[in-house]
Scaffold this motif. Structure first.
Motif: not given
Length: 57
Positions: A47, A53-57, A50-51
């Motif tokens: 989790e 990775q979302q912040m990087k995107d 995933d979070k």
């Protein structure tokens, strides 16, 4: 004096301002801590990744 102008007296002023006692210096190691920090996270590793990775995107 305009921006970018050089004045030798300013250089001399900076050098005289730089002279100070070691007693007046800030001790950055005054609050060093040799120890351990523990915390518990409710999210598991996947989790959190995933979070991230979302912040990087």
């Amino acid at each position: 004096m305009g921006f970018g102008s050089y004045d030798e007296s300013e250089q001399e002023n900076q050098q005289s301002d730089a002279e100070y006692d070691d007693d007046e210096a800030v001790n950055v190691h005054n609050n060093d801590h040799d120890g351990r920090v523990d915390f518990e996270a409710e999210a598991d590793q996947d989790e959190l990744l995933d979070k991230l990775q979302q912040m990087k995107d």
